[in-house]
Each structure stands twice: as structure tokens, then as C-alpha cells.
Design a protein around this motif. Sequence first.
Motif, PDB file in Angstrom:
ATOM      1  N   ASN A  26      74.433 -29.808  97.385  1.00 26.77           N
ATOM      2  CA  ASN A  26      75.776 -29.331  97.804  1.00 26.77           C
ATOM      3  C   ASN A  26      75.253 -27.959  98.237  1.00 26.77           C
ATOM      4  O   ASN A  26      74.491 -27.378  97.278  1.00 26.77           O
ATOM      5  CB  ASN A  26      76.822 -29.116  96.892  1.00 26.77           C
ATOM      6  N   GLY A  27      75.515 -27.437  99.633  1.00 23.21           N
ATOM      7  CA  GLY A  27      75.117 -26.114  99.928  1.00 23.21           C
ATOM      8  C   GLY A  27      73.709 -25.828 100.247  1.00 23.21           C
ATOM      9  O   GLY A  27      73.304 -24.451 100.245  1.00 23.21           O
ATOM     10  N   VAL A  28      73.234 -26.864 100.368  1.00 21.63           N
ATOM     11  CA  VAL A  28      71.709 -26.419 100.881  1.00 21.63           C
ATOM     12  C   VAL A  28      71.100 -27.485 102.108  1.00 21.63           C
ATOM     13  O   VAL A  28      71.681 -28.803 102.079  1.00 21.63           O
ATOM     14  CB  VAL A  28      70.602 -27.069  99.537  1.00 21.63           C
ATOM     15  N   GLU A  48      67.532 -23.848 103.300  1.00 19.36           N
ATOM     16  CA  GLU A  48      68.371 -22.811 103.230  1.00 19.36           C
ATOM     17  C   GLU A  48      69.533 -23.162 102.265  1.00 19.36           C
ATOM     18  O   GLU A  48      70.207 -23.990 102.165  1.00 19.36           O
ATOM     19  CB  GLU A  48      69.270 -22.398 104.560  1.00 19.36           C
ATOM     20  N   PHE A  49      69.435 -22.196 101.322  1.00 21.12           N
ATOM     21  CA  PHE A  49      70.424 -22.195  99.918  1.00 21.12           C
ATOM     22  C   PHE A  49      71.502 -21.600 100.111  1.00 21.12           C
ATOM     23  O   PHE A  49      71.181 -20.100 100.085  1.00 21.12           O
ATOM     24  CB  PHE A  49      69.531 -21.896  98.666  1.00 21.12           C
ATOM     25  N   ALA A  50      72.739 -21.490 100.095  1.00 20.22           N
ATOM     26  CA  ALA A  50      74.096 -21.036 100.139  1.00 20.22           C
ATOM     27  C   ALA A  50      74.089 -20.254  98.576  1.00 20.22           C
ATOM     28  O   ALA A  50      73.400 -20.707  97.775  1.00 20.22           O
ATOM     29  CB  ALA A  50      75.196 -21.714 100.492  1.00 20.22           C
ATOM     30  N   PHE A  55      69.400 -27.168  93.073  1.00 21.01           N
ATOM     31  CA  PHE A  55      69.005 -28.678  93.227  1.00 21.01           C
ATOM     32  C   PHE A  55      68.712 -29.082  91.675  1.00 21.01           C
ATOM     33  O   PHE A  55      68.530 -28.324  90.827  1.00 21.01           O
ATOM     34  CB  PHE A  55      67.326 -28.606  93.793  1.00 21.01           C
ATOM     35  N   ASP A  56      68.979 -30.476  91.617  1.00 21.75           N
ATOM     36  CA  ASP A  56      68.711 -30.995  90.121  1.00 21.75           C
ATOM     37  C   ASP A  56      67.309 -30.806  89.845  1.00 21.75           C
ATOM     38  O   ASP A  56      66.458 -30.699  90.580  1.00 21.75           O
ATOM     39  CB  ASP A  56      69.373 -32.425  90.268  1.00 21.75           C
ATOM     40  N   ALA A  57      67.087 -30.967  88.346  1.00 19.32           N
ATOM     41  CA  ALA A  57      65.677 -30.921  87.956  1.00 19.32           C
ATOM     42  C   ALA A  57      65.018 -31.986  88.661  1.00 19.32           C
ATOM     43  O   ALA A  57      65.365 -33.141  88.834  1.00 19.32           O
ATOM     44  CB  ALA A  57      65.903 -31.102  86.509  1.00 19.32           C
ATOM     45  N   HIS A  58      63.572 -31.510  88.999  1.00 23.55           N
ATOM     46  CA  HIS A  58      62.717 -32.641  89.591  1.00 23.55           C
ATOM     47  C   HIS A  58      61.437 -32.294  89.531  1.00 23.55           C
ATOM     48  O   HIS A  58      60.842 -30.970  89.070  1.00 23.55           O
ATOM     49  CB  HIS A  58      63.238 -32.739  91.124  1.00 23.55           C
ATOM     50  N   SER A  59      60.630 -33.251  89.328  1.00 22.40           N
ATOM     51  CA  SER A  59      58.828 -32.980  89.212  1.00 22.40           C
ATOM     52  C   SER A  59      58.282 -33.135  90.743  1.00 22.40           C
ATOM     53  O   SER A  59      58.883 -33.493  91.705  1.00 22.40           O
ATOM     54  CB  SER A  59      58.432 -34.315  88.397  1.00 22.40           C
TER      55      SER A  59
END
Length: 220
Positions: A26-28, A48-50, A55-59
Amino acid sequence: MRLNADFTKRVVIRPDDYKWSESPANGVRRMMLDRIGDEVARATTIVEFAPGSYFDAHSHDGGEEYFVLDGVFSDESGDYPACTYVRNPIGTSHKPFTKEGCRILVKLHQFDADDIVPVVIDTAAASFRSGAVEGLSVLPLHSAASENVALVRWAPGTKFAAHAHWGGEEIFVLDGVFQDENGDYPAGTWIRSPHLSRHDPWSDAGCLIYVKTGHLPQIT
């Protein structure tokens, strides 16, 4: 998805060409420059991040490289303001977010397996060194295998000799206007030139560019 996936072809995307798409977060939203794969992909993207988005945790199974274009990008390791260059090697993970909003240029799944050193450089505070011609100054950012990454500042009126790109060249114009015999490239332009391509670059007004060389497939 395959977007600009033929590395034998030159690609130029200017800000007027941008076509934004929403991401799963959301918002990205994203402006995809090249991509091979679906949500997990070898990709080059402007993200672009509002304000307040995350973002959720990721590797990073294939590594992550990014340059903060504006605002402040953050994760659990710290805050990265505009002009920060970061490399997160293969196998690292994080949960990125932004309080005020930001925009980043990010490259995913493009690391050599032996490229294992994390990098964080505040380029706004770093010192450039003299380049190969008068009016050119360079800030090296990273070198691994055949890949070299740098910021290059062109004073107004600087011209460079015609040259070929062994292993290709990728440019993102950060400020000003970069030029060659093929046209003018204002801030926000992305250029990918294939192995052994040639050009004769200059800048009338001056510019600052992110440059990566030697990393594209050596296809002739």
C-alpha cells in the motif's frame, strides 16, 4: 514478465515516458525500467514510497542495490537520506519503510555470488576525485568482478572522447542534462547501452550521473 529484456538493444527512458504501476504494498508504486520475472525478478526500477508506507520483511536472494533519489528511505538498520548509495548482498533481509516519503532507484537480483560486502555511502558528504578529462570528477561507489559503479559530475561544457562500452553501460541522470550524438537526457533519464556500443558524450549545462559499466551480457 519480460520488459526491456533484450540486452543487445539500447534503451532510453526519459521522465516523460514514465508509466507508474502499483506494487503489492500500500502506498508504493513503481516505474519499471527493465524486468525479467514476475514479483520476484531481475529488475531495475524507480520505486516511489508515499509518506508512512512500507514493504513487508523480505530477503534479497539475488542482492539489492539502490540509490536514494529524494526523501529518506529507512529500515531497521537506519535512515538513508537522499544521495545515499546502498548494496545489500545476496542472503540479507530487511523491512523497509519511510516516514516522510521517498523515491529510490533500485536494482534486484544482479549480484555476483562472490560480491558479499555490504555498502553504505553518503555521496552528498563524499569527496569526488578528478576524472579523465578536465571538467569531469568521479566518486567510485563499488567494484566487483567486471562491474564498476560510480557517480560522475560533469562541469558545464565538459566533453569526453568517443568510446566503446565493454560489458555495456547503464546511466541514470541525477541532475542537469547529459548529452551525446543521439540526444539530450534530462534528470530522471535512464539509459542502457549494450556491450561494445559506442557514443561521444558531453554536457553543455553540466550534470551528475550514476554510471554502471561492465555488468551487461557480452552479446554481439
